[in-house]
Design a protein around this motif. Structure first.
Motif, PDB file in Angstrom:
ATOM      1  N   LYS A 184      57.676  37.331  95.208  1.00  0.00           N
ATOM      2  CA  LYS A 184      56.958  38.428  95.102  1.00  0.00           C
ATOM      3  C   LYS A 184      56.406  39.280  93.983  1.00  0.00           C
TER       4      LYS A 184
ATOM      5  N   LEU B 298      51.213  37.894 101.753  1.00  0.00           N
ATOM      6  CA  LEU B 298      52.411  38.175 101.814  1.00  0.00           C
ATOM      7  C   LEU B 298      52.828  38.369 103.159  1.00  0.00           C
ATOM      8  N   ASN B 299      54.112  38.604 103.355  1.00  0.00           N
ATOM      9  CA  ASN B 299      54.528  38.804 105.098  1.00  0.00           C
ATOM     10  C   ASN B 299      53.832  37.936 105.920  1.00  0.00           C
ATOM     11  N   HIS B 300      54.085  36.494 105.929  1.00  0.00           N
ATOM     12  CA  HIS B 300      53.786  35.818 106.753  1.00  0.00           C
ATOM     13  C   HIS B 300      55.078  35.002 107.464  1.00  0.00           C
TER      14      HIS B 300
END
Length: 540
Positions: free
Chosen positions: A336, A345-347
């Motif tokens: 990150k 991000l955030n998959h």
């Protein structure tokens, strides 16, 4: 009250006082016997604040004159003169020299000052105390040079420049002695000589430099080096003189200009790239350029198109000489903070959140670098490339929802395509199978590459029973649509193909030779024929 250039002296004024007679300023004063009361002092012209009736007259006009009561009078009209005794040039009966007073000069403020108050001054001419001493008959003082501005900032009348300093009681407290100019000429000549000599030297030096820079060849070593190896890192974006400076600092070439000339002279010189090069010290510029163009000099970490992250981590560990698995652990912990864009991000369900962002290219990786530094450089290059291609704006053009899906599709094109000619057809196969109206495969991609990515393998011989039993999100035989994320790092051509697919109706493909040849089909019947061809070539 101190007048301009004349102090409040207590001595009496005498009409033949040499201070006034020699300078000629007393010629415009009142008679010696007249006293000026303080309320009736004549007003003298000043440099600032002149009134209209106090301004001096130039040319043939004279300054205004006043009588003892402060009243203006004209000597030509009254027939009166300020001094009753006017001597002519020559010697009088007493042996004293007759002084012809100079006319008042409008540029000299001293000529406008009144005589000191008090009794008459004694006539010192003809005595031993005469000042200046009497001169013999026939003597004529040389005409003094006119100094328009004295050392105190005021005009100096003729004769004051080289004359001996006057006694303090005669010249008054407000008047400063004028320094002699003797010696100025010598100093001036010395300055001229120094300046002129220095100028000639400077002209010669700069002339030589101009000739050397314009016509002489740049300093350069001879030969292909002295045998001492040296590693040089050329940063990204460095060109021409930038590369030359790096090589000169490392002792490879003798001058930047020689390197730039050699690079321009080489037909392939402009293709020099950033990276780590192993060269030798004291190389001729031409030899250095030639060696840098050869793969033998490159010491970069090269990431091939389509390489998976697991393989990239292993290459970084080896280059940095750290324990196996070190870089992968850093990636899992620090991903990150490496510069991923917000859309990456955030998959959920990802095997590796950095997959697809270690862009395939050549990287200068030195031994002193840290794994995080190398990963950050790779992510940065991927960001630059994806921004330049406009992935975040063009996904909808090919029927996808996000740049993340577009990057994932490009990774599939890279993994399944055998040749670059296949890439655009492969992109069309992906998009056609993702369509809601796909009745051929019912939105199943059915790509072996996604299953192999999950297993960390590259096997094209997978049984249907094995595949159908696995429900992992990366198994596109059992899960509709795209996998959770990229399955490798696509290169430029795969990315461009994903942005610009063909529109020929392709729905199927088979590597009929089992290795490099991929053939495409539009219908299931055509696909079955291709499968038979593959089985025949592989012996199954």
């Amino acid at each position: 009250m101190t007048e301009y250039g004349r102090g409040p002296g207590t001595e009496p004024w005498h009409p033949e006082d040499p201070l006034y007679g020699d300078a000629g300023w007393g010629a415009q004063q009142a008679h010696a016997g007249q006293q000026y009361p303080y309320g009736g002092q004549p007003q003298h012209p000043q440099y600032e604040g002149w009134s209209q009736d106090q301004q001096p007259h130039y040319g043939n006009q004279q300054y205004p004159q006043y009588d003892g009561q402060g009243q203006h009078f004209d000597p030509q009209q009254t027939g009166q003169h300020p001094h009753p005794q006017q001597h002519q040039g020559g010697w009088d009966a007493t042996g004293t020299h007759g002084h012809v007073p100079y006319a008042a000069d409008p540029g000299d403020p001293y000529g406008q000052h009144p005589a000191a108050y008090g009794a008459e001054q004694p006539d010192l001419y003809g005595t031993e105390d005469a000042y200046p001493p009497p001169q013999p008959p026939g003597h004529r003082d040389p005409e003094p040079a006119w100094d328009p501005e004295g050392d105190d900032g005021h005009p100096v009348p003729p004769g004051d420049d080289d004359a001996p300093a006057e006694p303090a009681e005669r010249r008054g407290k407000g008047r400063k002695p004028v320094k002699s100019k003797k010696g100025r000429t010598g100093c001036a000549l010395m300055v001229v000589v120094l300046v002129f000599g220095g100028g000639l030297g400077g002209v010669a030096y700069f002339g030589y430099q101009f000739y050397k820079n314009r016509f002489a060849p740049a300093p350069d070593y001879a030969g292909s080096g002295n045998g001492e190896a040296v590693t040089v890192e050329i940063p990204k974006g460095a060109v021409g003189a930038d590369i030359g400076r790096k090589l000169k600092e490392a002792g490879v070439v003798q001058s930047v200009d020689a390197f730039v000339s050699a690079q321009l002279a080489n037909p392939k010189g402009k293709s020099l790239q950033d990276g780590v090069y192993t060269l030798q010290k004291h190389m001729s510029a031409a030899s250095a350029v030639e060696l840098m163009l050869s793969p033998k000099s490159r010491n970069n970490l090269i990431i091939a198109e389509g390489t998976r992250n697991a393989a990239v981590y292993a290459l970084i560990d080896k280059r940095l000489k750290v324990a196996n698995g070190t870089t992968q652990k850093v990636a899992a912990k620090e991903y990150k903070s490496l510069g991923l864009p917000a859309w990456a991000l955030n998959h959920p369900g990802l095997k590796d959140p950095l997959e697809g962002f270690l862009f395939p290219s050549s990287y200068a990786v030195g031994k002193d670098q840290k794994p995080k530094d190398v990963l950050k450089a790779m992510v940065g290059r991927a960001n630059d490339k994806y921004t330049a291609l406009g992935l975040d704006k063009k996904a909808s053009d090919v029927g996808l929802e996000s740049p993340w899906q577009l990057l994932t599709a490009a990774s599939l094109v890279q993994a399944e395509g055998k040749t670059h000619d296949d890439f655009r057809k492969m992109a069309e196969v992906i998009y056609n199978r993702l369509k809601p109206d796909n009745t051929e495969t019912n939105r199943l991609l059915q790509f072996d590459s996604t299953y192999n990515y999950l297993k960390g393998a590259s096997n094209i011989h997978i049984s249907e029973a094995e595949i159908n039993a696995d429900r992992n999100p990366y198994n596109t035989y059992t899960n509709k649509g795209l996998p959770p994320g990229p399955i490798g790092n696509p290169g430029d051509e795969a990315l461009n193909a994903a942005l610009s697919p063909t529109h020929e109706g392709w729905m199927y493909f088979v590597a009929t030779d089992g290795m490099n040849k991929t053939e495409f089909a539009r219908t299931n019947a055509e696909f079955e024929k291709l499968k038979d061809k593959f089985n025949a070539n592989s012996g199954t």
